[in-house]
Motif scaffolding. Structure first.
Motif, PDB file in Angstrom:
ATOM      1  N   UNK A   1      59.431  45.890  53.367  1.00 24.17           N
ATOM      2  CA  UNK A   1      58.578  47.080  53.361  1.00 24.17           C
ATOM      3  C   UNK A   1      57.107  46.706  53.206  1.00 24.17           C
ATOM      4  N   UNK A   2      56.838  45.732  52.339  1.00 27.63           N
ATOM      5  CA  UNK A   2      55.452  45.339  52.105  1.00 27.63           C
ATOM      6  C   UNK A   2      54.871  44.588  53.303  1.00 27.63           C
ATOM      7  N   UNK A   3      55.632  43.647  53.848  1.00 31.10           N
ATOM      8  CA  UNK A   3      55.145  42.870  54.997  1.00 31.10           C
ATOM      9  C   UNK A   3      54.963  43.750  56.226  1.00 31.10           C
ATOM     10  N   UNK A   4      55.764  44.807  56.300  1.00 35.11           N
ATOM     11  CA  UNK A   4      55.647  45.732  57.419  1.00 35.11           C
ATOM     12  C   UNK A   4      54.285  46.438  57.412  1.00 35.11           C
ATOM     13  N   UNK A   5      53.738  46.654  56.203  1.00 34.29           N
ATOM     14  CA  UNK A   5      52.421  47.279  56.084  1.00 34.29           C
ATOM     15  C   UNK A   5      51.292  46.308  56.428  1.00 34.29           C
ATOM     16  N   UNK A   6      51.573  45.011  56.267  1.00 33.25           N
ATOM     17  CA  UNK A   6      50.534  44.005  56.493  1.00 33.25           C
ATOM     18  C   UNK A   6      50.491  43.497  57.927  1.00 33.25           C
ATOM     19  N   UNK A   7      51.658  43.441  58.560  1.00 37.38           N
ATOM     20  CA  UNK A   7      51.732  42.870  59.904  1.00 37.38           C
ATOM     21  C   UNK A   7      52.325  43.891  60.888  1.00 37.38           C
ATOM     22  N   UNK A   8      51.903  43.815  62.088  1.00 36.66           N
ATOM     23  CA  UNK A   8      52.381  44.738  63.120  1.00 36.66           C
ATOM     24  C   UNK A   8      53.674  44.212  63.750  1.00 36.66           C
TER      25      UNK A   8
ATOM     26  N   UNK B   1      62.506  49.008  42.335  1.00 34.77           N
ATOM     27  CA  UNK B   1      62.311  50.118  41.401  1.00 34.77           C
ATOM     28  C   UNK B   1      61.165  51.040  41.804  1.00 34.77           C
ATOM     29  N   UNK B   2      60.114  50.488  42.409  1.00 36.57           N
ATOM     30  CA  UNK B   2      59.000  51.333  42.834  1.00 36.57           C
ATOM     31  C   UNK B   2      59.416  52.262  43.986  1.00 36.57           C
ATOM     32  N   UNK B   3      60.003  51.755  45.075  1.00 38.79           N
ATOM     33  CA  UNK B   3      60.491  52.665  46.126  1.00 38.79           C
ATOM     34  C   UNK B   3      61.559  53.642  45.622  1.00 38.79           C
ATOM     35  N   UNK B   4      62.403  53.168  44.681  1.00 38.44           N
ATOM     36  CA  UNK B   4      63.429  54.038  44.110  1.00 38.44           C
ATOM     37  C   UNK B   4      62.786  55.192  43.346  1.00 38.44           C
ATOM     38  N   UNK B   5      61.790  54.880  42.512  1.00 36.74           N
ATOM     39  CA  UNK B   5      61.101  55.910  41.743  1.00 36.74           C
ATOM     40  C   UNK B   5      60.424  56.938  42.622  1.00 36.74           C
TER      41      UNK B   5
ATOM     42  N   UNK C   1      58.103  51.441  34.755  1.00 36.35           N
ATOM     43  CA  UNK C   1      57.889  51.024  36.141  1.00 36.35           C
ATOM     44  C   UNK C   1      58.432  52.068  37.121  1.00 36.35           C
ATOM     45  N   UNK C   2      59.638  52.573  36.861  1.00 37.06           N
ATOM     46  CA  UNK C   2      60.212  53.588  37.741  1.00 37.06           C
ATOM     47  C   UNK C   2      59.378  54.865  37.696  1.00 37.06           C
ATOM     48  N   UNK C   3      58.888  55.209  36.495  1.00 39.63           N
ATOM     49  CA  UNK C   3      58.039  56.409  36.357  1.00 39.63           C
ATOM     50  C   UNK C   3      56.758  56.266  37.172  1.00 39.63           C
ATOM     51  N   UNK C   4      56.162  55.073  37.151  1.00 31.06           N
ATOM     52  CA  UNK C   4      54.954  54.844  37.941  1.00 31.06           C
ATOM     53  C   UNK C   4      55.245  54.998  39.423  1.00 31.06           C
ATOM     54  N   UNK C   5      56.378  54.482  39.859  1.00 31.07           N
ATOM     55  CA  UNK C   5      56.769  54.632  41.253  1.00 31.07           C
ATOM     56  C   UNK C   5      56.920  56.095  41.631  1.00 31.07           C
ATOM     57  N   UNK C   6      57.479  56.895  40.701  1.00 28.15           N
ATOM     58  CA  UNK C   6      57.671  58.315  40.954  1.00 28.15           C
ATOM     59  C   UNK C   6      56.335  59.040  41.084  1.00 28.15           C
ATOM     60  N   UNK C   7      55.415  58.738  40.181  1.00 28.34           N
ATOM     61  CA  UNK C   7      54.131  59.454  40.174  1.00 28.34           C
ATOM     62  C   UNK C   7      53.176  58.971  41.267  1.00 28.34           C
ATOM     63  N   UNK C   8      53.334  57.717  41.673  1.00 30.15           N
ATOM     64  CA  UNK C   8      52.474  57.188  42.742  1.00 30.15           C
ATOM     65  C   UNK C   8      52.994  57.549  44.131  1.00 30.15           C
ATOM     66  N   UNK C   9      54.272  57.953  44.213  1.00 26.23           N
ATOM     67  CA  UNK C   9      54.920  58.280  45.499  1.00 26.23           C
ATOM     68  C   UNK C   9      54.750  57.120  46.489  1.00 26.23           C
ATOM     69  N   UNK C  10      54.975  55.909  45.993  1.00 28.15           N
ATOM     70  CA  UNK C  10      54.729  54.718  46.812  1.00 28.15           C
ATOM     71  C   UNK C  10      56.016  54.197  47.431  1.00 28.15           C
ATOM     72  N   UNK C  11      55.964  53.859  48.703  1.00 29.73           N
ATOM     73  CA  UNK C  11      57.127  53.315  49.403  1.00 29.73           C
ATOM     74  C   UNK C  11      57.298  51.811  49.178  1.00 29.73           C
ATOM     75  N   UNK C  12      56.277  51.130  48.647  1.00 31.04           N
ATOM     76  CA  UNK C  12      56.375  49.700  48.385  1.00 31.04           C
ATOM     77  C   UNK C  12      55.592  49.371  47.119  1.00 31.04           C
ATOM     78  N   UNK C  13      55.699  48.119  46.687  1.00 29.34           N
ATOM     79  CA  UNK C  13      55.033  47.701  45.444  1.00 29.34           C
ATOM     80  C   UNK C  13      53.529  47.509  45.613  1.00 29.34           C
ATOM     81  N   UNK C  14      53.003  47.673  46.819  1.00 28.88           N
ATOM     82  CA  UNK C  14      51.581  47.452  47.050  1.00 28.88           C
ATOM     83  C   UNK C  14      50.720  48.424  46.230  1.00 28.88           C
TER      84      UNK C  14
END
Length: 347
Positions: free
Chosen positions: A289-296, A204-208, A61-74
């Protein structure tokens, strides 16, 4: 050969991994009691299975976060399930995170009320306000808190287990058996891992995404999985030894710790609160972080809404929330396990 700086970073990753999983249910013993201890001697096999899955799948999971360069689990869920199913999974994970946040807040209230004789409401509100301030510092604040709290928690749980073993006949643990478990130990262990990994993606995703060195990620993930396993074994052993005394308590580990003396008990209650706190800030951080992407909406307002609603739902009670929500979310999280097992790492 990793440098000292790399080893230090791996240790911080492992600490965040452990701190994210060891929330109200784990630190209080309630979660371990329901998913493992109630299976008696078979709990050993359940924990062994959980340790292997945590070390393997958590690292992926952490590796996926690293390779996706994702700030949230979305983006993580979009990658695992595709855009259409991923959108539904993101909403499900958001709901699960809020449910567990509610349980964390209720756990702090139960801790203040049952062990300190202080108002349930004061415990919940105090923890929410403190969490709010730490989350504003972002991932660095979460890393710092876990690096401080987790080693102390690790040490104390080891002390508790050793003391319990010295005070009793070991055969009482080895041959401990119950017939009232709701399902098989294998199913319980899988549900437990599925539930935790579903929640941990919020951190773990933002950490990765902040770490490019995959050798550090692998070592940190393995450290986290093994560390969780050692803590599970220690808590489970102690609670089986004192089963008659703890099986009906909201915070069973508090009784076990009280056998070490009143002074140690209150210090450990502080550490227990800190562990609940680490999971709470991780959950709310990822959800925000995720809700921030969905709502203004701004981050402070989103956090205020999460904590306000969490307080209202926390009034349902801690054991009821753990007993109902955690298994339910565990079944829902099985999809995440399948995705981690069968989906290839991003290029």
């Amino acid at each position: 050969m990793l440098s000292l700086r790399q080893l230090g970073l791996a240790l911080r990753i492992g600490s965040v991994y452990i701190g994210t999983a060891v929330g109200a249910g784990f630190a209080s013993g309630q979660e371990i009691l329901q998913f493992f201890t109630s299976f008696g001697k078979d709990s050993f096999w359940g924990i062994l299975l959980a340790v292997g899955l945590f070390a393997w799948l958590g690292t992926r999971m952490i590796m996926m976060g690293s390779r996706l360069h994702s700030e949230s689990y979305e983006d993580f869920n979009f990658y695992l399930f595709g855009e259409r199913l991923g959108k539904w999974m993101n909403w499900l994970v958001s709901f699960m995170l809020f449910g567990v946040t509610t349980a964390m807040m209720s756990g702090t209230g139960a801790l203040f009320e049952e062990q300190l004789g202080i108002s349930f409401h004061f415990g919940v509100i105090f923890t929410a306000l403190f969490s709010y301030l730490v989350i504003l510092k972002g991932i660095n604040g979460i890393l710092s808190v876990n690096s401080l709290v987790v080693p102390v928690m690790f040490l104390f749980i080891g002390m508790v287990a050793l003391h319990a073993l010295q005070e009793t006949d070991l055969s009482a643990y080895i041959f401990f058996s119950l017939e009232s478990a709701r399902y098989h130990w294998f199913v319980s262990a899988i549900i437990y891992v599925a539930f935790n990994l579903s929640m941990m993606q919020a951190v773990l995703i933002p950490l990765g995404s902040k770490i490019a060195d995959e050798s550090v990620i692998r070592l940190g993930g393995i450290m986290g999985g093994i560390g969780l396993g050692i803590m599970l074994f220690a808590c489970n052993t102690a609670m089986q030894i004192y089963w008659a005394e703890v099986s009906h308590l909201k915070i069973p580990m508090a009784f076990v710790i009280s056998t070490l003396g009143a002074g140690v008990k209150y210090f450990f209650l502080l550490i227990m609160w800190a562990e609940i706190f680490t999971t709470l800030i991780g959950n709310v951080y990822g959800l925000t972080l995720n809700l921030k992407q969905l709502f203004n909406l701004g981050q402070p307002l989103i956090m205020a809404l999460i904590f306000g609603l969490g307080y209202l739902f926390s009034l349902f009670g801690f054991p009821a929330l753990v007993g109902f929500l955690y298994p339910l979310f565990g079944y829902a999280g099985l999809a995440v396990i399948f995705g981690l097992v069968f989906r290839r790492l991003p290029a």
